[in-house]
Design an enzyme around this catalytic site. Structure first.
Site, PDB file in Angstrom:
ATOM      1  N   CYS A 112       0.498  -1.078   0.163  1.00  0.00           N
ATOM      2  CA  CYS A 112       0.006   0.234  -0.321  1.00  0.00           C
ATOM      3  C   CYS A 112       1.072   0.730  -0.186  1.00  0.00           C
ATOM      4  CB  CYS A 112      -1.109  -0.391   1.321  1.00  0.00           C
ATOM      5  SG  CYS A 112      -2.222  -1.629   0.864  1.00  0.00           S
ATOM      6  N   HIS A 254      -3.216   7.148   2.339  1.00  0.00           N
ATOM      7  CA  HIS A 254      -3.735   5.914   1.925  1.00  0.00           C
ATOM      8  C   HIS A 254      -4.902   5.332   2.406  1.00  0.00           C
ATOM      9  CE1 HIS A 254      -3.992   1.560   1.391  1.00  0.00           C
ATOM     10  NE2 HIS A 254      -3.689   1.290   2.641  1.00  0.00           N
ATOM     11  N   ASN A 284     -10.571  -0.184   0.327  1.00  0.00           N
ATOM     12  CA  ASN A 284      -8.676  -0.114   0.035  1.00  0.00           C
ATOM     13  C   ASN A 284      -8.246  -0.399  -0.901  1.00  0.00           C
ATOM     14  OD1 ASN A 284      -6.015  -0.585   0.686  1.00  0.00           O
ATOM     15  ND2 ASN A 284      -5.846  -1.370   2.956  1.00  0.00           N
TER      16      ASN A 284
HETATM   17  O1  UT7 Z   1      -3.945  -1.637   3.576  1.00  0.00           O
HETATM   18  C1  UT7 Z   1      -2.553  -1.809   4.084  1.00  0.00           C
HETATM   19  C2  UT7 Z   1      -2.203  -1.328   5.741  1.00  0.00           C
HETATM   20  N1  UT7 Z   1      -3.871  -2.137   5.724  1.00  0.00           N
HETATM   21  C3  UT7 Z   1      -4.267  -1.261   7.096  1.00  0.00           C
HETATM   22  O2  UT7 Z   1      -4.032  -0.599   7.752  1.00  0.00           O
HETATM   23  C4  UT7 Z   1      -5.964  -1.883   7.825  1.00  0.00           C
HETATM   24  C5  UT7 Z   1      -5.117  -2.061   9.791  1.00  0.00           C
HETATM   25  N2  UT7 Z   1      -6.095  -2.809  10.163  1.00  0.00           N
HETATM   26  C6  UT7 Z   1      -7.562  -2.451  10.234  1.00  0.00           C
HETATM   27  O3  UT7 Z   1      -8.150  -1.426   9.291  1.00  0.00           O
HETATM   28  C7  UT7 Z   1      -9.184  -3.088  11.162  1.00  0.00           C
HETATM   29  O4  UT7 Z   1      -7.461  -3.989  12.008  1.00  0.00           O
HETATM   30  C8  UT7 Z   1      -9.664  -4.125  10.196  1.00  0.00           C
HETATM   31  C9  UT7 Z   1     -10.475  -2.903   9.649  1.00  0.00           C
HETATM   32  C10 UT7 Z   1      -8.435  -4.831   9.411  1.00  0.00           C
HETATM   33  C11 UT7 Z   1     -10.622  -4.802  11.594  1.00  0.00           C
HETATM   34  O5  UT7 Z   1     -10.996  -4.056  12.337  1.00  0.00           O
HETATM   35  P1  UT7 Z   1     -11.501  -4.478  14.260  1.00  0.00           P
HETATM   36  O6  UT7 Z   1     -12.015  -2.911  14.462  1.00  0.00           O
HETATM   37  O7  UT7 Z   1      -9.233  -4.129  14.309  1.00  0.00           O
HETATM   38  O8  UT7 Z   1     -11.513  -5.520  14.398  1.00  0.00           O
HETATM   39  P2  UT7 Z   1     -11.002  -6.637  14.831  1.00  0.00           P
HETATM   40  O9  UT7 Z   1      -9.984  -7.620  13.692  1.00  0.00           O
HETATM   41  O10 UT7 Z   1     -10.332  -6.343  16.705  1.00  0.00           O
HETATM   42  O11 UT7 Z   1     -11.796  -8.178  15.148  1.00  0.00           O
HETATM   43  C12 UT7 Z   1     -12.837  -7.509  15.910  1.00  0.00           C
HETATM   44  C13 UT7 Z   1     -14.472  -8.655  16.182  1.00  0.00           C
HETATM   45  C14 UT7 Z   1     -13.164  -9.792  16.289  1.00  0.00           C
HETATM   46  O12 UT7 Z   1     -13.882 -10.779  16.469  1.00  0.00           O
HETATM   47  P3  UT7 Z   1     -14.368 -11.277  17.962  1.00  0.00           P
HETATM   48  O13 UT7 Z   1     -13.149 -12.320  17.532  1.00  0.00           O
HETATM   49  O14 UT7 Z   1     -14.362 -10.469  18.520  1.00  0.00           O
HETATM   50  O15 UT7 Z   1     -15.635 -11.823  18.486  1.00  0.00           O
HETATM   51  C15 UT7 Z   1     -13.352 -10.249  14.598  1.00  0.00           C
HETATM   52  O16 UT7 Z   1     -13.698 -11.489  14.187  1.00  0.00           O
HETATM   53  O17 UT7 Z   1     -14.608  -9.142  14.470  1.00  0.00           O
HETATM   54  C16 UT7 Z   1     -14.864  -9.289  13.918  1.00  0.00           C
HETATM   55  N3  UT7 Z   1     -14.252  -9.543  12.096  1.00  0.00           N
HETATM   56  C17 UT7 Z   1     -15.624  -9.342  11.937  1.00  0.00           C
HETATM   57  N4  UT7 Z   1     -16.963  -8.864  11.961  1.00  0.00           N
HETATM   58  C18 UT7 Z   1     -18.035  -8.593  11.121  1.00  0.00           C
HETATM   59  C19 UT7 Z   1     -13.812  -9.806  11.800  1.00  0.00           C
HETATM   60  N5  UT7 Z   1     -14.031  -9.419   9.978  1.00  0.00           N
HETATM   61  C20 UT7 Z   1     -15.348  -8.802  10.388  1.00  0.00           C
HETATM   62  C21 UT7 Z   1     -16.276  -9.047   9.404  1.00  0.00           C
HETATM   63  N6  UT7 Z   1     -17.928  -8.759  10.544  1.00  0.00           N
HETATM   64  N7  UT7 Z   1     -16.234  -8.832   8.006  1.00  0.00           N
END
Ligand code: UT7
Length: 352
Positions: A112, A254, A284
């Site tokens: 990215c 980004h 993204n």
């Molecule tokens: O482009 C290169 C650089 N990339 C980035 O900068 C991305 C950086 N990361 C992010 O933007 C975020 O971490 C994400 C959008 C990828 C994820 O958001 P988050 O708020 O960090 O969620 P998380 O990974 O902490 O997951 C929270 C919960 C989990 O469930 P439990 O374990 O709390 O029960 C995940 O399994 O959300 C769950 N989850 C989802 N739920 C519904 C993960 N993806 C989804 C989904 N729908 N699509």
């Protein structure tokens, strides 16, 4: 006189197939509410069957060349991490399809951050006198490398291309790139990866596990690094340019997650409105993200000539980087609709 690389043309392109959050919620355990509230994304574009990163790059490049009023350039640098083939690079074929003759053309892989790294490469060629004009493209078709059942990645990424034409000019004119800052931290290379398909896996002689052929990301750890590294890089670029943070009109970062943009603004004690965004409709788009955001925010009138602007990227590697410029007067074709539309689009169809 000192030579600078000046932005002289800009173009973006996204494939026609729209994929909404509700469409994804039909096939994955997710909801429109979760995706909007966690990322700011409402919909994204995905390539149709048969369409590739090279197609996105060609369309974006055509618009950038037209915006610059150019038919030829001296070199092509393509930032991508989803090349048409593992080997050779995608850029030479893109250059050939654009009718650019024997111009040097190569890919840059910094995920990215790729577009910022590619800008640095093109600007370096101009500074050395190796080229008077360089086409810098960021294009990725990440939908093609996501695991079909991985809700944590599939909802985030969109496909697209964006491009600028750099030409030799003076450091004092609008569009001149300045204050470049780049960095990497390979100790965290596992946070964003496609584990299989490279020499490390192939040299084992064992077949790749299917799940290892897809893109993976450790979202939370990447999130924290993205906020920290982009904020630091923006500070460094502003300082190198001799601008206070407060006098910068627009930040085009980004587009990974709307919450990351807000968090960077907070870390820099700046109003979040200055952090321009098109993530709601694009998702993204990896290496295309910054130039597509430029094209969309020029079209919407949010980014205007005379604005002091800082571009910043962050991605796999880990890698990060930023660069500053005063936004120049450019004629920019709308990203979606123009006489160029869909000239290389594959058959329309569901890609969810
Ligand atoms: O482009 C290169 C650089 N990339 C980035 O900068 C991305 C950086 N990361 C992010 O933007 C975020 O971490 C994400 C959008 C990828 C994820 O958001 P988050 O708020 O960090 O969620 P998380 O990974 O902490 O997951 C929270 C919960 C989990 O469930 P439990 O374990 O709390 O029960 C995940 O399994 O959300 C769950 N989850 C989802 N739920 C519904 C993960 N993806 C989804 C989904 N729908 N699509």
């Amino acid at each position: 006189m000192e030579r600078a690389a000046v932005v002289a043309g800009l173009g973006g392109w996204v494939p026609p197939t729209v994929v909404t959050n509700d469409q994804l919620a039909e096939v994955l355990d997710t909801t429109d509410e979760w995706i909007r509230s966690r990322t700011g994304i409402r919909e994204r574009r995905w390539v149709s069957p048969g369409q590739s990163t090279g197609d996105l790059a060609v369309e974006a490049a055509r618009r950038a060349l037209s915006s610059a009023g150019e038919e030829a350039v001296d070199a092509v640098v393509l930032a991508t991490s989803s090349p048409d083939r593992l080997c050779p690079a995608t850029a030479p074929e893109v250059a050939a399809r654009l009718g650019l003759g024997a111009a040097p053309a190569f890919d840059v892989a910094a995920v990215c951050t790729g577009f910022v790294y590619a800008l640095a490469t093109g600007a370096g060629m101009i500074a050395l006198g190796a080229a008077d004009s360089v086409l810098v493209v960021g294009a990725d078709a990440f939908s093609t490398i996501l695991a079909p059942d991985d809700r944590s990645t599939r909802v985030i990424f969109g496909d697209g291309g964006g491009a600028v034409v750099l030409r030799a000019g003076s450091p004092s004119e609008p569009g001149a790139l300045t204050g470049l800052n780049l960095g990497s931290d390979g100790t965290l290379s596992d946070l964003i990866e496609v584990p299989a398909g490279g020499s490390r896996q192939r040299s084992t002689g064992l077949p790749a596990k299917t799940e290892d052929t897809y893109f993976t990301m450790q979202g939370q750890a990447v999130y924290a690094q993205a906020v920290r590294r982009m904020a630091e890089s923006v500070r460094e670029t502003a300082a190198r340019t001799g601008w206070s943070l407060d006098e910068i009109d627009s930040f085009v970062l980004h587009q990974a997650n709307a919450r990351i943009l807000t968090a960077v603004a907070r870390r820099l004690s700046l109003p979040p409105e200055r952090f321009l965004s098109n993530i709601g409709t694009r998702g993204n788009t990896v290496a295309a993200s910054i130039p597509l955001a430029l094209a969309d925010t020029v079209a919407s009138g949010e980014l205007r000539p005379g604005h002091k602007v800082v571009l910043a990227g962050f991605g796999g590697g880990l890698t990060w980087g930023s660069v500053a410029l005063v936004w120049p007067h450019l004629a920019v074709h709308p990203t979606e609709l123009s006489e160029f539309a869909a000239t290389s689009a594959g058959p329309a169809g569901s890609t969810v």
